[in-house]
Design an enzyme around this catalytic site. Sequence first.
Site, PDB file in Angstrom:
ATOM      1  N   ASP A 182       2.266  -2.636   2.145  1.00  9.99           N
ATOM      2  CA  ASP A 182       1.896  -1.439   2.909  1.00  9.99           C
ATOM      3  C   ASP A 182       0.828  -1.859   3.916  1.00  9.99           C
ATOM      4  OD1 ASP A 182       0.878   0.862   3.968  1.00  9.99           O
ATOM      5  OD2 ASP A 182       0.260   1.748   2.056  1.00  9.99           O
ATOM      6  N   TRP A 233      -5.015   3.727  -1.878  1.00 14.05           N
ATOM      7  CA  TRP A 233      -3.628   3.733  -1.385  1.00 14.05           C
ATOM      8  C   TRP A 233      -2.696   3.019  -2.343  1.00 14.05           C
ATOM      9  CZ3 TRP A 233      -2.193   7.473   1.392  1.00 14.05           C
ATOM     10  CH2 TRP A 233      -3.067   8.035   2.327  1.00 14.05           C
ATOM     11  N   LYS A 248      -2.561   4.402  12.723  1.00 10.94           N
ATOM     12  CA  LYS A 248      -3.753   3.557  12.770  1.00 10.94           C
ATOM     13  C   LYS A 248      -3.673   2.572  13.940  1.00 10.94           C
ATOM     14  CE  LYS A 248      -4.128   5.373   8.530  1.00 10.94           C
ATOM     15  NZ  LYS A 248      -3.372   5.495   7.297  1.00 10.94           N
TER      16      LYS A 248
HETATM   17  C1  LIG Z   1      -2.889   6.085   6.156  1.00 12.54           C
HETATM   18  C2  LIG Z   1      -2.279   5.275   5.074  1.00 12.54           C
HETATM   19  C3  LIG Z   1      -1.169   5.725   4.334  1.00 12.54           C
HETATM   20  C4  LIG Z   1      -0.582   7.111   4.490  1.00 12.54           C
HETATM   21  O1  LIG Z   1       0.105   7.300   5.654  1.00 12.54           O
HETATM   22  P1  LIG Z   1       0.854   8.705   5.906  1.00 12.54           P
HETATM   23  O2  LIG Z   1       1.361   8.555   7.294  1.00 12.54           O
HETATM   24  O3  LIG Z   1      -0.155   9.800   5.774  1.00 12.54           O
HETATM   25  O4  LIG Z   1       1.939   8.839   4.910  1.00 12.54           O
HETATM   26  C5  LIG Z   1      -0.638   4.883   3.373  1.00 12.54           C
HETATM   27  N1  LIG Z   1      -1.150   3.661   3.148  1.00 12.54           N
HETATM   28  C6  LIG Z   1      -2.223   3.209   3.834  1.00 12.54           C
HETATM   29  C7  LIG Z   1      -2.757   1.839   3.546  1.00 12.54           C
HETATM   30  C8  LIG Z   1      -2.822   3.988   4.813  1.00 12.54           C
HETATM   31  O5  LIG Z   1      -3.886   3.531   5.494  1.00 12.54           O
END
Ligand SMILES: *Cc1c(COP(=O)(O)O)cnc(C)c1O
Length: 360
Positions: free
Chosen positions: A171, A102, A195
């Site tokens: 993030d 990521w 999540k």
């Molecule tokens: C799932 C995830 C993303 C991507 O999220 P989207 O909703 O598909 O854009 C980005 N960063 C992390 C750490 C993630 O777990």
Amino acid sequence: MTRVYNFSAGPAALPVEVLEQLRDEMLDWRGQGMSVMEMSHRGKAFVGIAERAEADLRELLAVPSNYKVLFLQGGATAQFAAVPMNLSKPGAVADYVNTGAWSKKAIGEAKRYLKVNVAADAGGNYSTVPPRDGWKLTPGAAYVHYTPNETIGGVEFHSVPDVGDVPLVADMSSTILSRPVDVQRFGVIYAGAQKNIGPAGLVVVIVRDDLLDRARPDTPTVFDWKAMGADGSMLNTPATYSWYVAGAVFQWIKRQGGLAGMEKLNRAKSEKLYATIENSGGFYRNPVAPDCRSWMNVPFTLPGADLDQPFLDGAKAAGLVTLAGHRSVGGMRASLYNAMPMAGVDALVEYMAEFQRLKG
Ligand SMILES: *Cc1c(COP(=O)(O)O)cnc(C)c1O
């Protein structure tokens, strides 16, 4: 009806109590004679739902009053672009820490807007967190970006790195609300919802007020934090139903004892699963250094890839699903987000012991 234990990394399981509430309120939300999906976002009913959700999130995370909380669209991936657009001029430099899949995506997108300095790179197979004292930060950088929990690699920072006065951008998609966090350490926190928050597509952004004056003039208004903040995230039609679901999840977390309650449960769940892996005599293996193992995403391998399918088949028969590892990694991955109860982890470790007895 049979509910399974769903170990998906995302979109992930929601608490059953929340799903029951959504079901009960589906056709007639509290005497309005319609579902939340069908309501005007400007109407009193929905504005109340939205404000309540924001207030509950602020309370859970103890968000200081000098931070805006935004409910936007486009997932965390939209924020990979929105972060440089809102925080830098063309040609500026931002520092990124690379701890895996990521981080790499965030870096790739940011490179379209500014100069990225990879201040630290965990390297190898991304099974560690690079120690803060080795980071090569750029004086005067627009911001420092990192990924507190790598959802695919299962690598997690267990403390917040100190970057001085430069805004720290995180993030937090796969770790937000899993335990208390000191929001004041951050300039910006963003998290895709699927999540620990609610349905996919929604992204929560928490941004300090003094950072709202830096957006490039050509930033699309739906990604412009200041414009969105000024309009209560309703500059256009927001993801109303997802916002409502997120609010129901926040209330559920409050009933579980808030983030202190989640921390206790999440620590215990991950300790139980890691102990099962560690005590398997090498049958199950987790590649991540012990001091940066994720509480939320636990990858593990079996003695041979030929055992993967039998493991998954037996798990499915036992009501344990979505345990296959990410397609880029293979093996297994169990995601233990807030909505996964201890009973699900108990069922998983029991199954793992049984599988080892049969095949070990
Ligand atoms: C799932 C995830 C993303 C991507 O999220 P989207 O909703 O598909 O854009 C980005 N960063 C992390 C750490 C993630 O777990």
